[in-house]
Design a protein around this motif. Structure first.
Motif, short mmCIF file in Angstrom:
data_model
loop_
_atom_site.label_atom_id
_atom_site.label_comp_id
_atom_site.label_asym_id
_atom_site.label_seq_id
_atom_site.Cartn_x
_atom_site.Cartn_y
_atom_site.Cartn_z
N ILE A 3 59.94 61.57 44.29
CA ILE A 3 61.35 61.59 44.70
C ILE A 3 62.25 61.65 43.47
CG2 ILE A 3 63.18 60.23 45.81
CD1 ILE A 3 60.94 59.24 47.77
N LEU A 4 61.92 60.87 42.46
CA LEU A 4 62.69 60.88 41.21
C LEU A 4 62.63 62.26 40.55
CD1 LEU A 4 64.35 59.36 39.08
CD2 LEU A 4 62.18 58.72 38.01
N LEU A 5 61.46 62.89 40.53
CA LEU A 5 61.33 64.23 39.97
C LEU A 5 62.23 65.23 40.72
CD1 LEU A 5 57.61 65.15 39.12
CD2 LEU A 5 59.55 65.00 37.59
N ILE A 6 62.22 65.14 42.03
CA ILE A 6 63.07 66.04 42.83
C ILE A 6 64.54 65.82 42.48
CG2 ILE A 6 63.88 66.51 45.19
CD1 ILE A 6 60.92 65.96 46.07
N LYS A 7 64.94 64.56 42.34
CA LYS A 7 66.32 64.26 41.98
C LYS A 7 66.66 64.84 40.61
CE LYS A 7 69.45 60.69 40.47
NZ LYS A 7 69.99 61.38 39.33
N LEU A 64 51.00 73.11 35.17
CA LEU A 64 51.73 74.32 34.79
C LEU A 64 52.21 75.10 36.02
CD1 LEU A 64 49.57 75.54 31.77
CD2 LEU A 64 51.89 74.59 31.68
N ILE A 65 51.40 75.15 37.05
CA ILE A 65 51.81 75.82 38.29
C ILE A 65 53.01 75.10 38.91
CG2 ILE A 65 51.11 76.30 40.68
CD1 ILE A 65 48.28 76.89 39.50
N VAL A 66 52.96 73.78 38.96
CA VAL A 66 54.10 73.01 39.48
C VAL A 66 55.35 73.30 38.65
CG1 VAL A 66 55.03 70.67 39.73
CG2 VAL A 66 52.72 71.18 40.53
N SER A 67 55.21 73.32 37.34
CA SER A 67 56.34 73.57 36.46
C SER A 67 56.91 74.97 36.65
CB SER A 67 55.92 73.36 35.00
OG SER A 67 57.02 73.47 34.15
N VAL A 68 56.04 75.96 36.80
CA VAL A 68 56.50 77.34 37.06
C VAL A 68 57.27 77.39 38.37
CG1 VAL A 68 55.71 79.68 37.64
CG2 VAL A 68 54.76 78.51 35.66
N MET A 69 56.75 76.74 39.39
CA MET A 69 57.44 76.73 40.69
C MET A 69 58.82 76.06 40.58
SD MET A 69 55.45 78.45 42.55
CE MET A 69 56.43 78.31 44.01
N VAL A 70 58.91 74.99 39.82
CA VAL A 70 60.20 74.31 39.60
C VAL A 70 61.18 75.27 38.95
CG1 VAL A 70 61.35 72.54 38.20
CG2 VAL A 70 59.32 71.95 39.53
#
Length: 183
Positions: free
Chosen positions: A21-25, A106-112
């Motif tokens: 949740i903190l990351l999303i924020k 890395l995939i999560v970071s690319v998606m972000v």
């Protein structure tokens, strides 16, 4: 399952959920609120950098100390926010190979970065992918080092649980509820 193991699992998954949740924020809602995000009145400004190390180089060679201070916060922040993800991935995933976990980070970071670019929130920057990947890798190394030193996965889980309780809960609480949120 013993009560102690159950408490550890609830605590670990609870802190991990708070961390997500903190990351999303931080990654999506630090510049716009949810209501502003889908508002037709919002002006969308996209900033996209696809040149590796361009932003980092600009930050380092910044002309003022204010720009350099911001740059250091950006670089260090991008690394720090993904360290817990590396720790938790190494802990929770059954496939504990470092390369698989780094690739997932890395995939999560690319998606972000893609979402930030498409929605016009934050700036989509390839340097952030490198820095986030470095942070995730550092988290994996921390977990693996703890596992190596303790030579026991149960003890390592206990250490991560205790650190999550002592460090994770207060930090997540402070960042989510004490700092003005834009929900």
């Amino acid at each position: 399952m013993s009560v102690r193991v159950g408490i550890k699992k609830v605590l670990l998954y609870g802190v991990f959920t708070g961390y997500i949740i903190l990351l999303i924020k931080i990654l999506f809602l630090s510049r716009v609120s949810i209501s502003e995000l889908f508002s037709g009145q919002r002006s969308v400004v996209r900033s996209i950098n696809l040149i590796p190390f361009h932003s980092i180089n600009e930050f380092i060679s910044g002309s003022t100390s204010h720009i350099q201070q911001f740059a250091m916060g950006n670089v260090v922040g991008n690394i720090l926010i993904f360290i817990p993800l590396g720790v938790y991935l190494a802990l929770f995933k059954t496939n504990k190979r470092i390369i698989n976990n780094v690739l997932l980070i890395l995939i999560v970071s690319v998606m972000v970065e893609i979402i930030q670019g498409l929605l016009g929130i934050g700036s989509a920057d390839i340097d952030d992918i490198f820095l986030n990947g470095l942070g995730g890798w550092m988290g994996i190394v921390v977990y693996k080092s703890c596992l190596f030193l303790l030579r026991d996965e149960k003890k390592t889980i206990t250490v991560v649980t205790v650190l999550s309780a002592i460090v994770g809960i207060p930090v997540i609480y402070y960042l989510l509820f004490m700092i003005k949120m834009r929900f």
